[in-house]
Scaffold this motif. Structure first.
Motif, mmCIF file in Angstrom:
data_model
loop_
_atom_site.group_PDB
_atom_site.id
_atom_site.type_symbol
_atom_site.label_atom_id
_atom_site.label_comp_id
_atom_site.label_asym_id
_atom_site.label_seq_id
_atom_site.Cartn_x
_atom_site.Cartn_y
_atom_site.Cartn_z
ATOM 1 N N PRO A 1 0.831 -1.207 0.000
ATOM 2 C CA PRO A 1 0.000 0.000 0.000
ATOM 3 C C PRO A 1 0.860 1.250 0.000
ATOM 4 C CG PRO A 1 0.023 -1.026 2.167
ATOM 5 C CD PRO A 1 0.722 -1.973 1.254
ATOM 6 N N PRO A 2 0.448 2.298 -0.711
ATOM 7 C CA PRO A 2 1.213 3.544 -0.739
ATOM 8 C C PRO A 2 1.047 4.313 0.564
ATOM 9 C CG PRO A 2 -0.810 3.789 -2.001
ATOM 10 C CD PRO A 2 -0.727 2.349 -1.596
ATOM 11 N N PRO A 3 2.029 5.130 0.935
ATOM 12 C CA PRO A 3 1.954 5.886 2.198
ATOM 13 C C PRO A 3 1.122 7.151 2.045
ATOM 14 C CG PRO A 3 4.039 6.328 1.109
ATOM 15 C CD PRO A 3 3.327 5.316 0.254
ATOM 16 N N TYR A 4 -0.178 6.973 1.908
ATOM 17 C CA TYR A 4 -1.094 8.096 1.750
ATOM 18 C C TYR A 4 -2.029 8.162 2.951
ATOM 19 C CZ TYR A 4 0.297 8.015 -3.215
ATOM 20 O OH TYR A 4 0.998 8.046 -4.387
ATOM 21 N N PRO A 5 -2.574 9.325 3.253
ATOM 22 C CA PRO A 5 -3.514 9.446 4.377
ATOM 23 C C PRO A 5 -4.885 8.882 4.036
ATOM 24 C CG PRO A 5 -3.290 11.558 3.281
ATOM 25 C CD PRO A 5 -2.283 10.640 2.640
ATOM 26 N N SER A 6 -5.700 8.706 5.052
ATOM 27 C CA SER A 6 -7.033 8.144 4.888
ATOM 28 C C SER A 6 -7.879 8.947 3.912
ATOM 29 C CB SER A 6 -7.731 8.068 6.249
ATOM 30 O OG SER A 6 -9.048 7.603 6.134
ATOM 31 N N SER A 7 -7.702 10.266 3.891
ATOM 32 C CA SER A 7 -8.521 11.110 3.019
ATOM 33 C C SER A 7 -8.328 10.767 1.549
ATOM 34 C CB SER A 7 -8.196 12.586 3.257
ATOM 35 O OG SER A 7 -6.817 12.847 3.008
ATOM 36 N N VAL A 8 -7.097 10.428 1.165
ATOM 37 C CA VAL A 8 -6.820 10.050 -0.229
ATOM 38 C C VAL A 8 -7.536 8.746 -0.567
ATOM 39 C CG1 VAL A 8 -5.013 9.354 -1.857
ATOM 40 C CG2 VAL A 8 -4.612 11.264 -0.284
ATOM 41 N N PHE A 9 -7.470 7.778 0.333
ATOM 42 C CA PHE A 9 -8.127 6.497 0.094
ATOM 43 C C PHE A 9 -9.646 6.644 0.041
ATOM 44 C CE2 PHE A 9 -4.219 4.688 2.373
ATOM 45 C CZ PHE A 9 -3.544 4.491 1.180
ATOM 46 N N LYS A 10 -10.187 7.527 0.878
ATOM 47 C CA LYS A 10 -11.633 7.764 0.845
ATOM 48 C C LYS A 10 -12.049 8.382 -0.482
ATOM 49 C CE LYS A 10 -12.391 8.506 5.809
ATOM 50 N NZ LYS A 10 -12.784 9.516 6.830
ATOM 51 N N SER A 11 -11.269 9.338 -0.953
ATOM 52 C CA SER A 11 -11.585 9.995 -2.219
ATOM 53 C C SER A 11 -11.570 8.997 -3.369
ATOM 54 C CB SER A 11 -10.587 11.124 -2.477
ATOM 55 O OG SER A 11 -10.788 11.703 -3.745
ATOM 56 N N THR A 12 -10.548 8.134 -3.394
ATOM 57 C CA THR A 12 -10.458 7.128 -4.447
ATOM 58 C C THR A 12 -11.594 6.127 -4.344
ATOM 59 O OG1 THR A 12 -8.052 7.371 -4.410
ATOM 60 C CG2 THR A 12 -8.938 5.435 -5.532
ATOM 61 N N LEU A 13 -11.965 5.780 -3.107
ATOM 62 C CA LEU A 13 -13.087 4.864 -2.903
ATOM 63 C C LEU A 13 -14.354 5.431 -3.528
ATOM 64 C CD1 LEU A 13 -14.446 2.399 -1.606
ATOM 65 C CD2 LEU A 13 -14.626 3.714 0.519
ATOM 66 N N GLY A 14 -14.575 6.716 -3.364
ATOM 67 C CA GLY A 14 -15.751 7.348 -3.968
ATOM 68 C C GLY A 14 -15.727 7.292 -5.479
ATOM 69 N N GLN A 15 -14.552 7.507 -6.070
ATOM 70 C CA GLN A 15 -14.421 7.440 -7.526
ATOM 71 C C GLN A 15 -14.692 6.031 -8.033
ATOM 72 O OE1 GLN A 15 -10.490 8.862 -8.416
ATOM 73 N NE2 GLN A 15 -10.877 10.921 -7.620
ATOM 74 N N TRP A 16 -14.129 5.044 -7.356
ATOM 75 C CA TRP A 16 -14.318 3.656 -7.793
ATOM 76 C C TRP A 16 -15.780 3.243 -7.671
ATOM 77 C CZ3 TRP A 16 -10.112 -0.531 -7.013
ATOM 78 C CH2 TRP A 16 -8.886 -0.068 -7.485
ATOM 79 N N ALA A 17 -16.391 3.603 -6.551
ATOM 80 C CA ALA A 17 -17.796 3.237 -6.351
ATOM 81 C C ALA A 17 -18.681 3.919 -7.384
ATOM 82 C CB ALA A 17 -18.244 3.608 -4.935
ATOM 83 N N GLY A 18 -18.409 5.189 -7.675
ATOM 84 C CA GLY A 18 -19.204 5.914 -8.660
ATOM 85 C C GLY A 18 -19.089 5.344 -10.051
ATOM 86 N N SER A 19 -17.905 4.803 -10.396
ATOM 87 C CA SER A 19 -17.723 4.249 -11.743
ATOM 88 C C SER A 19 -18.577 3.012 -11.977
ATOM 89 C CB SER A 19 -16.244 3.908 -11.976
ATOM 90 O OG SER A 19 -15.868 2.721 -11.303
ATOM 91 N N LEU A 20 -19.004 2.348 -10.901
ATOM 92 C CA LEU A 20 -19.858 1.160 -11.026
ATOM 93 C C LEU A 20 -21.310 1.514 -11.333
ATOM 94 C CD1 LEU A 20 -18.466 -0.909 -8.014
ATOM 95 C CD2 LEU A 20 -18.075 -1.365 -10.434
ATOM 96 N N LYS A 21 -21.612 2.791 -11.345
ATOM 97 C CA LYS A 21 -22.959 3.294 -11.642
ATOM 98 C C LYS A 21 -24.013 2.649 -10.731
ATOM 99 C CE LYS A 21 -21.279 5.880 -14.810
ATOM 100 N NZ LYS A 21 -19.901 5.754 -14.291
ATOM 101 N N PRO A 22 -23.898 2.899 -9.411
ATOM 102 C CA PRO A 22 -24.829 2.262 -8.464
ATOM 103 C C PRO A 22 -26.292 2.593 -8.718
ATOM 104 C CG PRO A 22 -23.531 4.013 -7.411
ATOM 105 C CD PRO A 22 -22.913 3.760 -8.742
ATOM 106 N N ALA A 23 -26.567 3.751 -9.319
ATOM 107 C CA ALA A 23 -27.972 4.086 -9.601
ATOM 108 C C ALA A 23 -28.580 3.144 -10.630
ATOM 109 C CB ALA A 23 -28.073 5.533 -10.095
ATOM 110 N N LEU A 24 -27.738 2.552 -11.481
ATOM 111 C CA LEU A 24 -28.222 1.637 -12.518
ATOM 112 C C LEU A 24 -28.183 0.187 -12.066
ATOM 113 C CD1 LEU A 24 -26.524 3.213 -15.678
ATOM 114 C CD2 LEU A 24 -28.866 3.518 -14.888
#
Length: 656
Positions: free
Chosen positions: A272-295
């Motif tokens: 894992p890269p040495p990044y803070p939790s905020s970076v991982f949370k932001s990426t988590l949001g991008q990944w989840a959004g790409s799955l198009k949960p509304a569809l």
């Protein structure tokens, strides 16, 4: 009167096939046409633009490791690479082995190998998941809905470019269709599961370990629901667990024995890269959004709701849940890893998305249930529902092409652009014409003080090595930081390497520089000759080194040869060779040969792909009981791949 004749296994079970199966969907050519369609969608841009490299940055790592495996002892791929083990992969070797196979046997270019793998993986993975649905429901609607759902979702951000992860998911998905026959006593199915689990372990062991935990959770659930009956649990789960365990144990033994001449720690599987939790949370949001949960969310809800209702209804009649809904739900368990931020933990939460295909399975299941429900109420309604669902899949895939930069020709969309590719060809030409006893150093840099230096130093290093041929990567080192400090023989920054374990979040840049400097000194120590140093413009864009590019002689418009104290003097013969190589590469990229300009080479590639993905599986088809066309089309490539690459793995171990 007592009943002495046992009931058939499916007695009392609601029909698992469609009430009115559509005959035209059962035509094998429909499935073939669907597979060709998906293959065309994923591969069309590469046919239109044959000189572009694979999208995203990660394929560079697989490219140079596959190339190195063709020319050097296999232990050189497995050994620790880079500061902090940044480029180590341990025995995650199935993808490099595949690349080496295609490069040596098929004569394909090292950059083409990653394209072939990235185009084929979504197809064969989607077919495997479709086969799982088909073998349990015998409904072509379930097969096609799962196939198209998976194809669309494989193009989303969690999966594109992560070749080890997706390869491992494909292999693990191949175990699903064999679980039921394995429980019923088929030794062919049991051997298939063991083979696939071995392959998964030498592909991505962390994903494999999570899958094993899912299987154990399933056994635990059986134990609870059978009123703590060890006998009932043994009968239901022992065959699958023992088969899977055998494959995993052999695979992990290869890591610890050191099958290729060197042992590897399991920690090499993921860093894992040495990044803070905020970076991982932001990426988590991008990944989840790409799955198009509304569809896909409503379809997943339909699947879960239907399974819950049918399970409650059937358990009252003594009918246990079968493998299809059971594994589709159990494989959701890895997604609990997404919630680590709730407990205040810091790690790449988002990476748990690509440890499971449960989202794809449940989306396909929900689409199948909705379609069959609508068709039973009228053809018009059924057709309307199918159109809406396929439109949702199409939109998800279209957005996936955009968000993953799959079809983009922008420099940032791919690990190589034409300028850098021709520049690296010039560097390779210079190296090849120089003294083979001289090591090579690439000077790279990123914005000072930016923690993204960790990720970009990895990217630039991997791309630099991807441009080298033969075993040149073995004598190549990386300096990360200011050119001025490189020439002075020191890292950029004042932190000591001893203070970088772990890497402080506010000192990532300095630690990366210190780590690469220490690694460079270790790599250069065995050589008596001074190193050749290169400055590639793309690897220094936006840094202080950018202004120094014009101070040194250039062998292409993108690569300069750095000279100075303790560096190799400029070699005019090598300059000419490098310049010629760069110009030749630039001309080839600007004026590519036609797609069918070398039919014999094309035939050779197709034959090698057939040997890799078709021939062994066809020969062993009867043993694995592939008795229907959808199963053969979906599972033969996986069986062939596992048999071929397993054989290649042990051949490398013997001839290391």
């Amino acid at each position: 009167m007592a009943v002495t004749t046992p009931a058939p296994p499916d007695a009392g079970t609601p029909a698992r096939s469609a009430d009115h199966p559509s005959s035209w969907l059962a035509n094998p050519w429909v499935l073939i046409a669907s597979a060709v369609l998906v293959l065309g969608l994923f591969g069309w841009n590469f046919l239109l633009h044959p000189t572009i490299s694979a999208p995203t940055r990660d394929p560079a790592w697989y490219t140079w490791r596959a190339q190195l495996l063709t020319a050097a002892a296999p232990l050189n791929v497995v050994k620790e690479w880079g500061p902090f083990g940044m480029f180590s992969g341990g025995y995650r070797v199935s993808v490099p082995l595949t690349g080496a196979w295609l490069i040596r046997m098929g004569g394909i270019h090292r950059y083409t190998f990653s394209i072939i793998v990235m185009v084929l993986l979504p197809l064969v993975g989607s077919l495997a998941l479709g086969a799982f649905a088909w073998r349990h429901r015998r409904d072509h609607v379930a097969l096609f809905m799962t196939f198209f759902a998976a194809a669309a979702l494989f193009l989303t951000i969690p999966y594109v470019g992560y070749m080890d992860n997706v390869t491992c998911l494909w292999i693990l998905s191949l175990t699903l269709p064999f679980m039921k026959p394995a429980r019923e006593g088929s030794w062919g199915a049991r051997s298939a599961i063991a083979l696939f689990m071995f392959m998964a372990t030498i592909t991505h062991p962390t994903t494999t370990a999570i899958f094993v935990a899912v299987l154990l959770a399933g056994a635990g659930l059986h134990f609870l629901t059978s009123r703590f009956s060890i006998t009932a649990t043994w009968r239901s789960d022992a065959a699958v667990l023992i088969s899977a365990g055998a494959g995993v144990l052999v695979g992990f033994a290869m890591w610890k024995i050191g099958a290729w001449g060197v042992k590897a720690p399991f920690a090499d599987a993921a860093l894992p890269p040495p990044y803070p939790s905020s970076v991982f949370k932001s990426t988590l949001g991008q990944w989840a959004g790409s799955l198009k949960p509304a569809l896909i969310g409503p379809l997943i809800a339909i699947a879960i709701g239907s399974v819950t209702w049918s399970t409650w209804r059937e358990r009252k009649r003594g009918i246990p849940m079968d493998e299809y809904p059971r594994m589709s739900l159990l494989w959701l368990l890895p997604l609990l890893g997404l919630l680590g931020w709730v407990a205040g933990l810091t790690y790449p939460y988002y990476r748990f998305f690509n440890t499971t295909t449960a989202v794809m399975l449940l989306t396909g299941m929900g689409a199948w249930i909705a379609t069959r429900w609508a068709l039973r109420r009228g053809r018009v309604l059924g057709v309307a529902v199918v159109v809406v669902i396929l439109a949702a899949f199409g939109f998800t895939m279209a957005r996936g092409f955009v968000e993953s930069n799959w079809n983009s020709e922008a420099i940032t969309a791919r690990f190589l652009d034409p300028g850098t590719r021709s520049g690296l060809a010039a560097a390779q030409g210079y190296i090849a014409a120089s003294d083979p006893n001289r090591p090579v150093v690439f000077v790279i840099d990123y914005r000072h003080g930016d923690r993204k230096a960790w990720g970009w130093s990895k990217t630039f290093s991997n791309v630099a090595r991807s441009g080298l041929e033969g075993d040149e990567a073995l004598r190549t080192a990386i300096y990360f930081g200011d050119l001025e400090n490189f020439l002075a023989g020191r890292p950029t920054g004042s932190i000591r390497l001893a203070d970088c374990h772990p890497v402080p979040l506010n000192e990532v840049y300095d630690c990366v520089s210190a780590g690469f400097f220490d690694e460079m000194r270790t790599q250069l120590a065995p050589y008596r000759e001074a190193p050749i140093a290169f400055l590639v413009d793309r690897f220094n864009a936006g840094s202080l080194n950018e202004k120094d590019f014009g101070r040194y002689p250039q062998i292409s418009s993108h690569v300069a040869v750095v000279t100075g104290p303790n560096l190799a003097p400029l070699d005019q013969r090598a300059v000419q060779a490098g310049t010629r190589a760069g110009v030749a590469e630039a001309n080839a990229l600007a004026h590519p040969a036609g797609r069918f300009s070398d039919p014999l080479h094309l035939l050779r590639v197709l034959l090698v792909l057939a040997l890799l993905l078709v021939a062994p599986g066809l020969i062993a088809m009867r043993w694995f009981r592939l008795d229907d066309f959808p199963s053969r089309l979906a599972l033969v490539p996986g069986i062939s791949f596992a048999m071929t690459i397993t054989a290649a793995f042990f051949v490398k171990a013997v001839h290391r």
